[in-house]
Design a protein around this motif. Sequence first.
Motif, PDB file in Angstrom:
ATOM      1  N   ILE A 159       0.763  -1.067  -0.044  1.00 34.71           N
ATOM      2  CA  ILE A 159      -0.104   0.257  -0.008  1.00 34.71           C
ATOM      3  C   ILE A 159       0.933   1.219  -0.118  1.00 34.71           C
ATOM      4  O   ILE A 159       0.643   2.141  -0.795  1.00 34.71           O
ATOM      5  N   GLU A 166       2.483   6.701  -7.111  1.00 35.64           N
ATOM      6  CA  GLU A 166       1.568   7.507  -7.788  1.00 35.64           C
ATOM      7  C   GLU A 166       2.132   8.820  -7.267  1.00 35.64           C
ATOM      8  O   GLU A 166       1.690   9.776  -8.015  1.00 35.64           O
ATOM      9  N   ARG A 287     -10.742  -8.201   0.177  1.00 37.26           N
ATOM     10  CA  ARG A 287      -9.804  -8.802  -0.654  1.00 37.26           C
ATOM     11  C   ARG A 287      -9.094  -9.813   0.103  1.00 37.26           C
ATOM     12  O   ARG A 287      -8.795  -9.816   1.406  1.00 37.26           O
ATOM     13  N   ASP A 310     -10.275   1.018   4.456  1.00 42.93           N
ATOM     14  CA  ASP A 310     -11.209   1.874   3.872  1.00 42.93           C
ATOM     15  C   ASP A 310     -11.130   1.969   2.471  1.00 42.93           C
ATOM     16  O   ASP A 310      -9.920   1.382   1.614  1.00 42.93           O
ATOM     17  N   GLU A 311     -11.844   2.908   1.610  1.00 45.73           N
ATOM     18  CA  GLU A 311     -11.805   3.167   0.354  1.00 45.73           C
ATOM     19  C   GLU A 311     -10.367   3.291  -0.273  1.00 45.73           C
ATOM     20  O   GLU A 311      -9.907   2.873  -1.230  1.00 45.73           O
ATOM     21  N   GLU A 312      -9.599   4.335   0.319  1.00 46.37           N
ATOM     22  CA  GLU A 312      -8.377   4.587   0.102  1.00 46.37           C
ATOM     23  C   GLU A 312      -7.311   3.494   0.041  1.00 46.37           C
ATOM     24  O   GLU A 312      -6.673   3.110  -0.794  1.00 46.37           O
ATOM     25  N   LEU A 314      -8.144   0.413  -0.004  1.00 49.44           N
ATOM     26  CA  LEU A 314      -8.546  -0.521  -1.023  1.00 49.44           C
ATOM     27  C   LEU A 314      -8.123  -0.380  -2.369  1.00 49.44           C
ATOM     28  O   LEU A 314      -7.526  -1.402  -3.191  1.00 49.44           O
ATOM     29  N   ARG A 315      -8.039   0.956  -2.763  1.00 47.02           N
ATOM     30  CA  ARG A 315      -7.671   1.480  -4.113  1.00 47.02           C
ATOM     31  C   ARG A 315      -6.210   1.391  -4.144  1.00 47.02           C
ATOM     32  O   ARG A 315      -5.743   0.732  -5.351  1.00 47.02           O
ATOM     33  N   LEU A 316      -5.547   1.413  -3.298  1.00 44.32           N
ATOM     34  CA  LEU A 316      -3.926   1.359  -3.198  1.00 44.32           C
ATOM     35  C   LEU A 316      -3.742  -0.101  -3.462  1.00 44.32           C
ATOM     36  O   LEU A 316      -2.746  -0.446  -3.891  1.00 44.32           O
ATOM     37  N   TRP A 317      -4.365  -0.785  -2.670  1.00 45.64           N
ATOM     38  CA  TRP A 317      -4.077  -2.192  -2.562  1.00 45.64           C
ATOM     39  C   TRP A 317      -4.296  -2.780  -4.178  1.00 45.64           C
ATOM     40  O   TRP A 317      -3.424  -3.831  -4.650  1.00 45.64           O
ATOM     41  N   ASP A 318      -5.267  -2.310  -4.743  1.00 45.54           N
ATOM     42  CA  ASP A 318      -5.665  -2.842  -6.209  1.00 45.54           C
ATOM     43  C   ASP A 318      -4.865  -2.199  -7.274  1.00 45.54           C
ATOM     44  O   ASP A 318      -4.603  -2.709  -8.147  1.00 45.54           O
ATOM     45  N   ALA A 319      -4.088  -1.246  -6.817  1.00 48.70           N
ATOM     46  CA  ALA A 319      -3.223  -0.600  -7.960  1.00 48.70           C
ATOM     47  C   ALA A 319      -2.117  -1.675  -8.448  1.00 48.70           C
ATOM     48  O   ALA A 319      -1.760  -2.508  -7.692  1.00 48.70           O
TER      49      ALA A 319
END
Lengths: 330, 330
Positions: A159, A166, A287, A310-312, A314-319
């Motif tokens: 993460i 980014e 996940r 949280d959403e943030e 999860l987004r970084l995990w999915d990157a």
Amino acid sequence: MKMLINVPETVVADALRGMAAAHPELTVDVENRVIVRRDAPVPGKVGLVSGGGSGHEPLHGGFVGHGMLDAACPGEVFTSPVPDQMVRAAAAVDSGAGVLFVVKNYTGDVLNFEMAAELAEDEGIQVASVLVNDDVAVTDSLYTAGRRGTGATLFVEKIAGAAAEEGAPLERVEALARRVNDASRSFGVALSACTTPAKGGPTFDLPPGELELGIGIHGEPGRERRAMMTSGEIADFAVDAVLEDLDPREPVLLLVNGMGATPLLELYGFHAEVHRVLRERRVDVARTLVGNYVTSLDMAGCSVTLCRADEELLRLWDAPVATPGLRWGR
Amino acid sequence: MKMLINVPETVVADALRGMAAAHPELTVDVENRVIVRRDAPVPGKVGLVSGGGSGHEPLHGGFVGHGMLDAACPGEVFTSPVPDQMVRAAAAVDSGAGVLFVVKNYTGDVLNFEMAAELAEDEGIQVASVLVNDDVAVTDSLYTAGRRGTGATLFVEKIAGAAAEEGAPLERVEALARRVNDASRSFGVALSACTTPAKGGPTFDLPPGELELGIGIHGEPGRERRAMMTSGEIADFAVDAVLEDLDPREPVLLLVNGMGATPLLELYGFHAEVHRVLRERRVDVARTLVGNYVTSLDMAGCSVTLCRADEELLRLWDAPVATPGLRWGR
């Protein structure tokens, strides 16, 4: 105990030669024991550096690459790397945006990374450090004051690595890494001890018919020894130990990790039980990762790590991530 | 021998439940034991189906996904799946473009896939089959007439899968699969036996201080038993055994495979030695994969697979793949 090695003295150097030959996308300095992304330093990017004793592969060297670590420093088996390695790694990856050290909480690692941070700063490199200490099994143990750092290291490196990729500044990458560690807890179980090359035999005695609950990743003593349990009973025990200490207000990331010698067939079966327990406890799993990621040589066993995400996060995990040990989306 | 299981009878079903929970991108029919790509049948695409006894994970179920298998049928541990599973898998993935069965050369698998091909054709599905028989160690053994199918299965499934993903017709996918098998050879070594759930103990006796050269992936007898060798000596022996039977006129794909319980640290060290031997023999390695891919439960040991690969095979090898066990470029 038989091992696939030449002599115990060259195990780490041999493995680094093997990594160098297998992964042209990495720069492997076998002599100085530093593994670096081939494209480092990436202009404007915060550099992520981790390291620790060898024997936990793919952690950390296998997590060097796009979207995760910029460099890793492997020590001898179950022995901290030295500050010189960490300073070299920091210098190799620093683009001027600074470097984050991800440090598992073992006394040797903590001291050496502290010293390395001072030395690197003397060389003009801005360094921040984050301690990983997610293991709820025991407080203070053979190698540690406080809690040990285990499975959450993968979450922190993934993460924080995504944020750095980014272009996030050092302060934010550090804050994210700290947040992930604070939101993560782990519990591990050993069915057998591991064999270190230097010793050539099991690191501790675990009688037939018994398992060790709350084991660390070096064969340190756990919470207690019990008669062998079923996969379902182990899942109940491990998940409850984690949840006692982590109120899962958000959905979670789940790592079902093998310690090295447990077959994937068994690990997936164990995951089915972990999944059942989490459903019973009404924990929402966002996940899941199942596999051998934070290992202890040839130890049979498993660990469970949860991270409130949280959403943030999860987004970084999915990157996207592209390393020898973890890879998706790219 | 301790195992992370509930009871031996449910090991395969438990693992399938665990795969279902971990991989929403797959459809796992636990009752009928078929793992299918969620998006199957892909319109116009040839379906790739494989299967075999469980205990070799990630092979085959972990290789289901974009760019590789469309479906896998796991049997009981070290036991062929039944024709009914294979027919179900074929029906689930056939878009009308036909189905290729990838069959490792073990007597049970061969007979059952043959029967399944007949049954599927009765249902109007066009089926072709390719036999994988890459293991140079022995001819005819406990489960096999002829050579055994081992590590090359991964090469066949990856390369034929890439061609199918590109929309190649059945005839061409079949021809490519056959070409890959014909161009591949393997040799394996065991440092320890594996433990099957049904037996609960080692499948054969390997005394301390000895290893078995030319082992299969079920603990079948190999070529010979010797006093323990170094990693470098094992690499010399294994690579030479492969090269005796494979004139590497082109660059090669190299798989350095762990049998399950050998730590990645040792496997990378072994790869360094394999790389050295190949350099000494003037073999040009184009691509390398190091890890636990075609395993034998908790067996300690390794295997080496080489595949002569021209530009076309290399291009298909490099094509994107997204499965639980193998993933890149996407």
